[in-house]
Design a protein around this motif. Sequence first.
Motif, short mmCIF file in Angstrom:
data_model
loop_
_atom_site.label_atom_id
_atom_site.label_comp_id
_atom_site.label_asym_id
_atom_site.label_seq_id
_atom_site.Cartn_x
_atom_site.Cartn_y
_atom_site.Cartn_z
N PRO A 1 29.99 -70.32 -73.32
CA PRO A 1 30.48 -70.86 -72.03
C PRO A 1 30.70 -69.78 -70.98
N GLY A 2 31.12 -68.59 -71.44
CA GLY A 2 31.36 -67.51 -70.49
C GLY A 2 30.11 -67.13 -69.74
N ILE A 3 29.00 -66.98 -70.43
CA ILE A 3 27.73 -66.62 -69.80
C ILE A 3 27.13 -67.80 -69.06
N ASP A 4 27.30 -69.01 -69.64
CA ASP A 4 26.66 -70.19 -69.07
C ASP A 4 27.29 -70.62 -67.75
N SER A 5 28.62 -70.50 -67.63
CA SER A 5 29.23 -71.06 -66.42
C SER A 5 30.46 -70.32 -65.92
N PHE B 1 18.81 -67.69 -74.45
CA PHE B 1 18.05 -66.46 -74.71
C PHE B 1 18.96 -65.24 -74.74
N LEU B 2 19.89 -65.16 -73.79
CA LEU B 2 20.79 -64.00 -73.74
C LEU B 2 21.63 -63.90 -75.01
N PHE C 1 19.40 -60.20 -67.75
CA PHE C 1 20.31 -61.01 -66.96
C PHE C 1 19.62 -62.31 -66.57
N GLU C 2 20.42 -63.33 -66.37
CA GLU C 2 19.90 -64.51 -65.70
C GLU C 2 19.66 -64.12 -64.24
N GLU C 3 18.55 -64.57 -63.70
CA GLU C 3 18.22 -64.25 -62.32
C GLU C 3 19.37 -64.64 -61.40
N GLY C 4 19.78 -63.71 -60.55
CA GLY C 4 20.88 -63.97 -59.63
C GLY C 4 22.23 -63.48 -60.12
N THR C 5 22.27 -62.96 -61.37
CA THR C 5 23.55 -62.48 -61.90
C THR C 5 23.57 -60.97 -62.10
N VAL C 6 22.52 -60.29 -61.67
CA VAL C 6 22.53 -58.83 -61.77
C VAL C 6 23.67 -58.30 -60.89
N ILE D 1 22.94 -78.47 -73.52
CA ILE D 1 24.34 -78.04 -73.44
C ILE D 1 24.47 -76.62 -72.91
N LEU D 2 23.36 -75.87 -72.91
CA LEU D 2 23.33 -74.52 -72.35
C LEU D 2 22.06 -74.37 -71.54
N LYS D 3 22.11 -73.54 -70.54
CA LYS D 3 20.88 -73.19 -69.83
C LYS D 3 19.97 -72.43 -70.79
#
Length: 900
Positions: free
Chosen positions: A490-494, A646-647, A769-774, A639-641
């Motif tokens: 959940p921390g990484i997802d949202s 992948f991360l 990183f997920e794009e936009g979170t660098v 339930i997750l992106k």
Amino acid sequence: MNFGKRGIVKQAKTLNSGTSKWGKKLSLFGLYIMLSLIIGLVIIGASAGIGVFNGIIATAPDIGNIDVTPSGFSTFVYDTDGNQIAKLVSTDSNRIPVTMDMVPENLTHAFVAIEDARFYDHNGIDIQGIIRAAVRGITSGHFSEGASTITQQLLKNNVFSGWTNESKLQSVKRKIQEQYLAIQLEKKMSKEDILINYMNTINLGSNTLGVQAASLRYFNKPVSELTLSECAVIAGITQNPSKFNPITHPEKNAERRNKVLKNMLEQGYISQIEYDQAMADDVYSRIQNVNQETGGDDTVNSYFVDALTNEVLEDLMAAGYTETQAYTLLYSGGLKIYSTQDPKIQKICDDVYLDESNYPEGTKYLLSYKLSVQSADGTVTNHSSEMYSAYYKEQNKNFNMLYSSKEDAEAAIEAYKEAVMTEGDTVLAERIDLTPQPQVCITIEEQSTGYIVAMVGGRGEKTASRTLNRATDSYRQPGSTFKVISTYAPGIDSAGLTLATVFNDAPFAYSNGTLVRNWWGSEYRGLNNVRTAIRDSMNVIAVEAITLITPQLAFDYLKNFGFTTLVEHEVINGKPFSDIQQATALGGLTKGVKNYELNAAYAAIANGGVYIEPKLYTKVVDHDGNVILDNTEAKSKRILKETTAFLLTSAMQDVVNGGTGSSVNFGTTAIAGKTGTTSDYVDVWFAGYTNYYTATTWTGYDNNAKMKDPAEKNFSKTMWRKVMSKIHEDLPYSSFSVPDGIVSATVCSRSGKQPIAGLCDGTLYTEYFEEGTVPTASCDVHYAGTMCAIDGLPATENCPFKTTGVFELTPEVPPALQSGFVDYTPANSAYTTVTDENGNTTQVLNTCHHTYEFMMQEGIDGILAQEQAAAQAAAAQANPEAAAEQPPAEAVPEDVAAGN
């Protein structure tokens, strides 16, 4: 007689006497009355009998509503290759229907020859047979010989099902109705249909109903392949299935078989040559061999089938059946259940888990004990495991029902009985169960479909069906396997976390003040990112992270992961409990989790963030071929992106490639996974996956004893590798693919932020990183300038203990975590965030306490000397060699001392 004159006169007087005439008239009248009464009684009796008969016939079932098709059939379970893996049987259900074209002619003739020789000639009842039975009954005084036709027997078995418990009067009534209906049935059904329904119905011993079940039970082949001799064996059972059972009473069955063959010969169904060949057949040796090879019908279902039957029962009830209806349908409905079990994978699991050489040395045995004792006065005392344990705990407070051998347990039991029994006591009943420990379980799922392809629910001999299945029934604490799914997912997802996000592994306490401890001991490792925290299973950072994202968010995600055992708010024994708490990060739950649900959660990550409800079957077909449960469509939800999945996978590859789970790596394909260990090694897990399958193993003692041996502590990883390496032997190498939306960037490993040239050169690394979170902010850990040797903060201009260089500072702690750090004050951080009146925030560098005002106080020389001594003492304690090289403090500048 006197014929003289006197005699004649006397006779004449007598004849003419009025008294004599009236006597004769009265006698004749009495005779008429008696005859009339007898005739009346006969008429009344006949009328009553006809009335009773008509009443019995009137209460008989309506022939139009009668269904003589047998209703109880065995249910069969098939694996993904179409192999039968189980037969579910209950009373009156071990029946497998066949059609007439599947039945050998010799078998139909055998039944007719022994049971109803005039079957093809009578109209439902055999008048000759009834007369024969009556004559023999009258002459012998025993009316035990039956005259029931096959048609009557079919009705008795399928319509008059309660005949085994009827009274004599009920028996007469049933016989009349049976004969009446037999005539009616033959008007609407052909002889062939009657005969095949009869052969599908009859009890043929050994819990078999019908000729197909009997053929498989006694000869391990379908009825269509029966020889003449074998047909006679089966037909011979019918009259008394217990007495003529060919397994338990072969000699009695042989007598009956010989009679069947003799009748067939006499009735012209077989030739003399066929008769002689059948009589010479050593059929009973084959029957005994089959019984030894197949083990009879006392087969114990596997853990997989146990779980499957429970799931089907639940789904039947969800579909609208009552519990009783569902149970009856499952065990007597002749269902075909197509399971998800992969026979090759299940065999691998069975081979590995049944091989005791794979288990750690020093197997212990957990005792479950019950004893019933009757005293001389008839009083019965029941002893439970708890009473047994209490007795031995008086001698040893650490007693836990575990024994190092079965012999030790048996000796202790005998000592217990000697202690609690007195002279005159007798043992009424005793039950001893010794279960090998530690126990185990594994679930394997094909994550792309949700199919559970294999399952093992325990160690040791399985002695009954639907017993404790540790893969589906046991609630165990998940330990560190929960860090990934409760916190980092959940921390990484949202919640804004990345794999590069840095936390400080330093003294940190739960909200109740209890200090969080790492599994390796009291040492703290300072600044570490999420990837490293996952790899090394760092407890403190996991608790910091769940505190930051909030336990509520963690709980919400866990519910989406499919866990059914989580507690939101519950009062147990008067105390409130909730899994919306910080300890959930470490798997500290109110009740625990089930193995197959934990496995499904990891399968969701392996499946790119899509959770598929795990399934044990695809469809259930009824006796007539209709699909009554269709489970082919996956019940799935995202339930997750995909990027989050992948991360997490990338980080868990590190667990396997060099972290706490490196021993599971068998090297033939990419693997990701997470170890899990609870306090004192009570529960030990490994949950991991490849691109093909997800598997979760658990090890522990059923009574929650602590595992101390290294082999026990690592056993879940050992068995995971043994099973998964064999499963993947013939599968090609498959790496985890990088989905769209993932980018890589170089960051500073100490801050997780953009590196500063010249400062972060030695701590650069590339992260996904997920794009936009660098991260766009610059490193706030590395600092170039002067540092106070006392405070560890940037030095003030006046600091007498300043040194020059590049230093690491502790970044600012988020407000949500500040109260958790032991002895935390804002000054512990290198920076303080300041918000202006417009809402803009800036970070202000914190400096040491050696301000101008501090340095101008009276007695400053003594204060500085004390600070230096304290610093040197602390350094000496931490590193004696380095302390010896500690430089002296700089002299206090004269202008400061002078107050200028």
